[in-house]
Motif scaffolding. Structure first.
Motif, PDB file in Angstrom:
ATOM      1  N   VAL A 178       0.835  -1.197   0.000  1.00 22.13           N
ATOM      2  CA  VAL A 178       0.000   0.000   0.000  1.00 22.13           C
ATOM      3  C   VAL A 178       0.873   1.251   0.000  1.00 22.13           C
ATOM      4  O   VAL A 178       1.879   1.327   0.715  1.00 22.13           O
ATOM      5  CB  VAL A 178      -0.929   0.021   1.232  1.00 22.13           C
ATOM      6  CG1 VAL A 178      -1.720   1.324   1.287  1.00 22.13           C
ATOM      7  CG2 VAL A 178      -1.877  -1.169   1.193  1.00 22.13           C
ATOM      8  N   VAL A 179       0.475   2.232  -0.808  1.00 21.70           N
ATOM      9  CA  VAL A 179       1.126   3.541  -0.808  1.00 21.70           C
ATOM     10  C   VAL A 179       0.055   4.594  -0.546  1.00 21.70           C
ATOM     11  O   VAL A 179      -1.120   4.394  -0.845  1.00 21.70           O
ATOM     12  CB  VAL A 179       1.859   3.819  -2.135  1.00 21.70           C
ATOM     13  CG1 VAL A 179       2.956   2.790  -2.361  1.00 21.70           C
ATOM     14  CG2 VAL A 179       0.895   3.824  -3.314  1.00 21.70           C
ATOM     15  N   ILE A 180       0.477   5.710   0.020  1.00 26.38           N
ATOM     16  CA  ILE A 180      -0.469   6.762   0.405  1.00 26.38           C
ATOM     17  C   ILE A 180      -0.245   8.009  -0.436  1.00 26.38           C
ATOM     18  O   ILE A 180       0.887   8.470  -0.604  1.00 26.38           O
ATOM     19  CB  ILE A 180      -0.328   7.104   1.899  1.00 26.38           C
ATOM     20  CG1 ILE A 180      -0.833   5.939   2.754  1.00 26.38           C
ATOM     21  CG2 ILE A 180      -1.089   8.383   2.247  1.00 26.38           C
ATOM     22  CD1 ILE A 180      -0.682   6.173   4.250  1.00 26.38           C
ATOM     23  N   ARG A 195       1.330  11.442   7.994  1.00 24.47           N
ATOM     24  CA  ARG A 195       2.631  10.783   8.094  1.00 24.47           C
ATOM     25  C   ARG A 195       2.757   9.994   9.399  1.00 24.47           C
ATOM     26  O   ARG A 195       3.377   8.926   9.429  1.00 24.47           O
ATOM     27  CB  ARG A 195       3.753  11.809   7.944  1.00 24.47           C
ATOM     28  CG  ARG A 195       3.786  12.418   6.544  1.00 24.47           C
ATOM     29  CD  ARG A 195       5.055  13.179   6.238  1.00 24.47           C
ATOM     30  NE  ARG A 195       5.021  13.685   4.867  1.00 24.47           N
ATOM     31  CZ  ARG A 195       5.318  12.971   3.790  1.00 24.47           C
ATOM     32  NH1 ARG A 195       5.695  11.700   3.924  1.00 24.47           N
ATOM     33  NH2 ARG A 195       5.258  13.505   2.583  1.00 24.47           N
ATOM     34  N   THR A 196       2.159  10.496  10.458  1.00 25.49           N
ATOM     35  CA  THR A 196       2.164   9.759  11.724  1.00 25.49           C
ATOM     36  C   THR A 196       1.356   8.473  11.597  1.00 25.49           C
ATOM     37  O   THR A 196       1.775   7.400  12.066  1.00 25.49           O
ATOM     38  CB  THR A 196       1.590  10.635  12.850  1.00 25.49           C
ATOM     39  OG1 THR A 196       2.415  11.786  13.017  1.00 25.49           O
ATOM     40  CG2 THR A 196       1.531   9.866  14.159  1.00 25.49           C
ATOM     41  N   ILE A 197       0.199   8.563  10.959  1.00 25.56           N
ATOM     42  CA  ILE A 197      -0.638   7.383  10.740  1.00 25.56           C
ATOM     43  C   ILE A 197       0.104   6.362   9.880  1.00 25.56           C
ATOM     44  O   ILE A 197       0.117   5.163  10.176  1.00 25.56           O
ATOM     45  CB  ILE A 197      -1.969   7.785  10.078  1.00 25.56           C
ATOM     46  CG1 ILE A 197      -2.832   8.575  11.068  1.00 25.56           C
ATOM     47  CG2 ILE A 197      -2.721   6.558   9.564  1.00 25.56           C
ATOM     48  CD1 ILE A 197      -4.027   9.258  10.434  1.00 25.56           C
ATOM     49  N   ALA A 198       0.739   6.847   8.806  1.00 25.64           N
ATOM     50  CA  ALA A 198       1.467   5.946   7.910  1.00 25.64           C
ATOM     51  C   ALA A 198       2.585   5.224   8.656  1.00 25.64           C
ATOM     52  O   ALA A 198       2.760   4.003   8.514  1.00 25.64           O
ATOM     53  CB  ALA A 198       2.038   6.737   6.734  1.00 25.64           C
ATOM     54  N   ALA A 199       3.337   5.962   9.462  1.00 22.38           N
ATOM     55  CA  ALA A 199       4.433   5.346  10.210  1.00 22.38           C
ATOM     56  C   ALA A 199       3.903   4.305  11.192  1.00 22.38           C
ATOM     57  O   ALA A 199       4.481   3.223  11.350  1.00 22.38           O
ATOM     58  CB  ALA A 199       5.225   6.421  10.947  1.00 22.38           C
ATOM     59  N   GLY A 207       3.404   9.821  -0.660  1.00 25.08           N
ATOM     60  CA  GLY A 207       3.680  10.911  -1.582  1.00 25.08           C
ATOM     61  C   GLY A 207       3.703  12.252  -0.871  1.00 25.08           C
ATOM     62  O   GLY A 207       3.212  12.396   0.252  1.00 25.08           O
ATOM     63  N   ASP A 208       4.267  13.227  -1.532  1.00 29.88           N
ATOM     64  CA  ASP A 208       4.298  14.581  -0.985  1.00 29.88           C
ATOM     65  C   ASP A 208       2.907  15.202  -1.097  1.00 29.88           C
ATOM     66  O   ASP A 208       2.040  14.723  -1.841  1.00 29.88           O
ATOM     67  CB  ASP A 208       5.309  15.422  -1.764  1.00 29.88           C
ATOM     68  CG  ASP A 208       5.736  16.676  -1.009  1.00 29.88           C
ATOM     69  OD1 ASP A 208       5.236  16.899   0.116  1.00 29.88           O
ATOM     70  OD2 ASP A 208       6.557  17.437  -1.547  1.00 29.88           O
ATOM     71  N   ILE A 209       2.697  16.286  -0.355  1.00 30.98           N
ATOM     72  CA  ILE A 209       1.466  17.063  -0.523  1.00 30.98           C
ATOM     73  C   ILE A 209       1.465  17.673  -1.934  1.00 30.98           C
ATOM     74  O   ILE A 209       2.494  17.723  -2.608  1.00 30.98           O
ATOM     75  CB  ILE A 209       1.345  18.155   0.562  1.00 30.98           C
ATOM     76  CG1 ILE A 209       2.662  18.936   0.708  1.00 30.98           C
ATOM     77  CG2 ILE A 209       0.979  17.543   1.886  1.00 30.98           C
ATOM     78  CD1 ILE A 209       2.716  20.208  -0.012  1.00 30.98           C
TER      79      ILE A 209
END
Length: 234
Positions: A178-180, A195-199, A207-209
């Motif tokens: 999965v990628v976000i 980013r906290t959720i992803a980590a 990806g960047d904003i």
């Protein structure tokens, strides 16, 4: 009689993070240059000056307002029209930036730059809203991203209506890595949350904003020209 060319007024949400507010200024400056040096002003709904309401209350020049917002919500449907009604000169209000294929293109480029591979399951994470119209817009944005990416895209929201990232990511993992893709215009609170959720969930590719990408400025120019032409023809 020659009518004055409307100036461009952009309005972003505003954040306590200065770098997030700078994104709106950079987008506005790029758009102004592409419009031949057109006078532009960057405003904010809240948390940063100048406020959109304050600028409209003293506005004496025809203007086209382009909301630097990614979906319909309370601000678009209520706050901005109410403030624009206080202008001393005619104001035309454009649609928010999203959903739009140009934003999907930026997100695709950001995913590739972050190390995603075509075919990776994508979870597009937005800030979220309690307005059902926003839910519809996010679904359209996700479909646009999926068409450009070439694989299904699932939509999650940090707050408001919609499914939370932890649940959406869990379901997407059955189909591969999965990628976000953050569906966020500027850095700030929600980017940090994503980013906290992803980590916490072990998602390493984020990806960047969307940011002050040249394609975003192109979209602002399109929004402006569509309404400025109508204003001059009126």
């Amino acid at each position: 009689m020659t009518l004055p060319t409307p100036r461009l007024v952009t309005v972003a949400h505003g954040t306590r993070h200065p770098e997030g507010n700078d994104v709106a200024r950079m987008i506005s400056a790029q758009a102004g240059r592409r419009l031949g040096g057109l006078p532009t002003i960057s405003t904010y709904v809240e948390l940063c000056e100048p406020s959109f309401g304050g600028v409209m209350a003293s506005n004496e020049h025809p203007a086209v307002v382009v909301p630097l917002l990614l979906s319909t919500g309370h601000h678009v449907r209520h706050d901005l029209p109410s403030a624009a009604a206080g202008s001393l000169a005619p104001v035309r209000m454009a649609r928010p930036l999203g959903p739009h294929p140009l934003l999907a293109e930026v997100m695709c480029r950001n995913l590739m730059a972050a190390g995603a591979r075509r075919g990776d399951p994508v979870v597009m994470v937005a800030a979220g809203s309690n307005d059902p119209a926003s839910t519809h817009d996010l679904a359209v944005a996700g479909a646009m991203l999926g068409k450009r990416w070439g694989a299904p895209v699932r939509v999650a929201t940090v707050g408001g209506l919609g499914r939370r990232p932890v649940d959406v990511i869990a379901g997407a993992r059955a189909h591969g890595r999965v990628v976000i893709a953050p569906y966020l215009l500027a850095p700030g609170h929600f980017e940090q949350r994503v980013r906290t959720i992803a980590a916490g969930l072990g998602v390493s590719v984020v990806g960047d904003i969307i940011g002050a990408h040249s394609l975003v400025a192109d979209l602002v120019v399109r929004r402006y020209r569509a309404l400025a032409a109508d204003s001059l023809a009126a």
